[in-house]
Design a protein around this motif. Structure first.
Motif, PDB file in Angstrom:
ATOM      1  N   TRP A 159      -7.096  10.922 -15.137  1.00 24.86           N
ATOM      2  CA  TRP A 159      -6.452  11.307 -13.882  1.00 24.86           C
ATOM      3  C   TRP A 159      -5.398  12.352 -14.181  1.00 24.86           C
ATOM      4  CZ3 TRP A 159      -5.612   5.552 -12.516  1.00 24.86           C
ATOM      5  CH2 TRP A 159      -6.778   5.063 -11.960  1.00 24.86           C
TER       6      TRP A 159
ATOM      7  N   THR B  68     -16.844   9.503  -8.862  1.00 17.89           N
ATOM      8  CA  THR B  68     -15.987   9.317  -7.701  1.00 17.89           C
ATOM      9  C   THR B  68     -14.822  10.263  -7.864  1.00 17.89           C
ATOM     10  OG1 THR B  68     -16.569   6.983  -7.609  1.00 17.89           O
ATOM     11  CG2 THR B  68     -14.618   7.652  -6.395  1.00 17.89           C
ATOM     12  N   GLU B  69     -14.627  11.162  -6.928  1.00 14.41           N
ATOM     13  CA  GLU B  69     -13.529  12.111  -7.040  1.00 14.41           C
ATOM     14  C   GLU B  69     -12.224  11.443  -6.640  1.00 14.41           C
ATOM     15  OE1 GLU B  69     -12.580  15.859  -4.529  1.00 14.41           O
ATOM     16  OE2 GLU B  69     -14.003  16.421  -6.103  1.00 14.41           O
ATOM     17  N   ILE B  70     -11.264  11.412  -7.538  1.00 13.06           N
ATOM     18  CA  ILE B  70      -9.956  10.817  -7.306  1.00 13.06           C
ATOM     19  C   ILE B  70      -8.934  11.943  -7.265  1.00 13.06           C
ATOM     20  CG2 ILE B  70      -8.171   9.331  -8.270  1.00 13.06           C
ATOM     21  CD1 ILE B  70     -10.564   7.733  -7.473  1.00 13.06           C
TER      22      ILE B  70
ATOM     23  N   GLN C  38      -4.998   9.205  -0.497  1.00 12.82           N
ATOM     24  CA  GLN C  38      -6.356   8.797  -0.154  1.00 12.82           C
ATOM     25  C   GLN C  38      -6.556   7.387  -0.706  1.00 12.82           C
ATOM     26  OE1 GLN C  38      -9.422  11.577  -1.157  1.00 12.82           O
ATOM     27  NE2 GLN C  38     -11.055  10.111  -0.769  1.00 12.82           N
ATOM     28  N   TRP C  39      -7.118   6.504   0.108  1.00 15.41           N
ATOM     29  CA  TRP C  39      -7.288   5.109  -0.284  1.00 15.41           C
ATOM     30  C   TRP C  39      -8.696   4.854  -0.792  1.00 15.41           C
ATOM     31  CZ3 TRP C  39      -3.087   2.172  -0.635  1.00 15.41           C
ATOM     32  CH2 TRP C  39      -1.954   2.604   0.036  1.00 15.41           C
ATOM     33  N   TYR C  40      -8.789   4.045  -1.858  1.00 11.79           N
ATOM     34  CA  TYR C  40     -10.041   3.689  -2.498  1.00 11.79           C
ATOM     35  C   TYR C  40     -10.140   2.168  -2.592  1.00 11.79           C
ATOM     36  CZ  TYR C  40      -9.537   8.497  -4.103  1.00 11.79           C
ATOM     37  OH  TYR C  40      -9.363   9.845  -4.149  1.00 11.79           O
ATOM     38  N   PRO C  41     -11.351   1.598  -2.609  1.00 13.54           N
ATOM     39  CA  PRO C  41     -11.472   0.168  -2.899  1.00 13.54           C
ATOM     40  C   PRO C  41     -10.931  -0.102  -4.302  1.00 13.54           C
ATOM     41  CG  PRO C  41     -13.548   1.069  -2.095  1.00 13.54           C
ATOM     42  CD  PRO C  41     -12.636   2.236  -2.357  1.00 13.54           C
TER      43      PRO C  41
ATOM     44  N   LYS D 103      -7.176  -2.140  -1.097  1.00  9.78           N
ATOM     45  CA  LYS D 103      -7.359  -0.705  -1.334  1.00  9.78           C
ATOM     46  C   LYS D 103      -6.212  -0.222  -2.204  1.00  9.78           C
ATOM     47  CE  LYS D 103     -10.256   0.396   2.494  1.00  9.78           C
ATOM     48  NZ  LYS D 103     -11.504   0.365   1.816  1.00  9.78           N
TER      49      LYS D 103
ATOM     50  N   THR E 251      -4.184   3.495  -3.842  1.00  8.05           N
ATOM     51  CA  THR E 251      -4.002   4.934  -3.957  1.00  8.05           C
ATOM     52  C   THR E 251      -3.152   5.176  -5.195  1.00  8.05           C
ATOM     53  OG1 THR E 251      -3.425   6.989  -2.805  1.00  8.05           O
ATOM     54  CG2 THR E 251      -1.937   5.137  -2.490  1.00  8.05           C
TER      55      THR E 251
ATOM     56  N   TYR F  30     -13.509   6.356 -11.937  1.00  2.81           N
ATOM     57  CA  TYR F  30     -12.708   5.736 -10.892  1.00  2.81           C
ATOM     58  C   TYR F  30     -11.353   6.383 -10.843  1.00  2.81           C
ATOM     59  CZ  TYR F  30     -11.344   2.189  -7.630  1.00  2.81           C
ATOM     60  OH  TYR F  30     -10.947   1.534  -6.500  1.00  2.81           O
TER      61      TYR F  30
END
Length: 162
Positions: free
Chosen positions: A12, A28-30, A36-39, A49, A51, A162
């Protein structure tokens, strides 16, 4: 039962104003710093979720993440390899120390409250209503060790990209 987020997974970008919009390559683009929220990854109970606010949870050094937890979201008793500092932005979070959940020996954090847990100290939490919580870890890489293998969720590896 220690599960570490490995350095071999996608990296990251550090969240500084100049780098805040850099995307991280992978399936998966982070994007760090854009809220932006992700599981949550499979090493955590599903339903919340996350971020990524600052730092790099794959590397040594401090990093900060923010979680949105639904009502009754439970993080079973576990330890972390580094100090964990939390600040509750909204909602109520029941927290306790120990190898088992014991509501009689717990307290409820409210919006604006902060708490810290030293490395290696067993602790747990349960959301009471929807919760927004900011968590800063003293140093990466992030890891979690569940006290009971029976309560360990999902896959034992952090998904690549991720």
């Amino acid at each position: 039962y220690l599960i570490m987020i490995g350095a071999s997974a996608a990296m990251w970008a550090l969240a500084t104003p100049a780098l805040a919009q850099q995307a991280v390559p992978g399936p998966t683009e982070i994007v760090i710093g854009d809220a932006q929220w992700y599981p949550v990854p499979s090493i955590l109970p599903q339903g919340a979720k996350v971020t990524f606010v600052s730092g790099n949870p794959y590397m040594p050094g401090e990093f900060t993440v923010e979680f949105l937890m639904p009502d009754k979201y439970t993080l079973p008793p576990h330890t972390n390899p580094a100090r964990e500092h939390v600040m509750l932005r909204s909602g109520a979070l029941r927290v306790g120390l120990g190898r088992k959940i014991d509501r009689k020996k717990s307290l409820v954090l409210a919006a604006g409250d902060t708490a810290s847990t030293p490395a290696g100290v067993p602790h747990w939490s349960i959301a009471e209503g929807d919760v927004d919580i900011v968590v800063t870890y003293q140093t990466g890489p992030m890891g979690i060790a569940y006290i009971s293998k029976r309560e360990e969720p999902g896959s034992h590896s952090f998904p690549g990209g991720y």
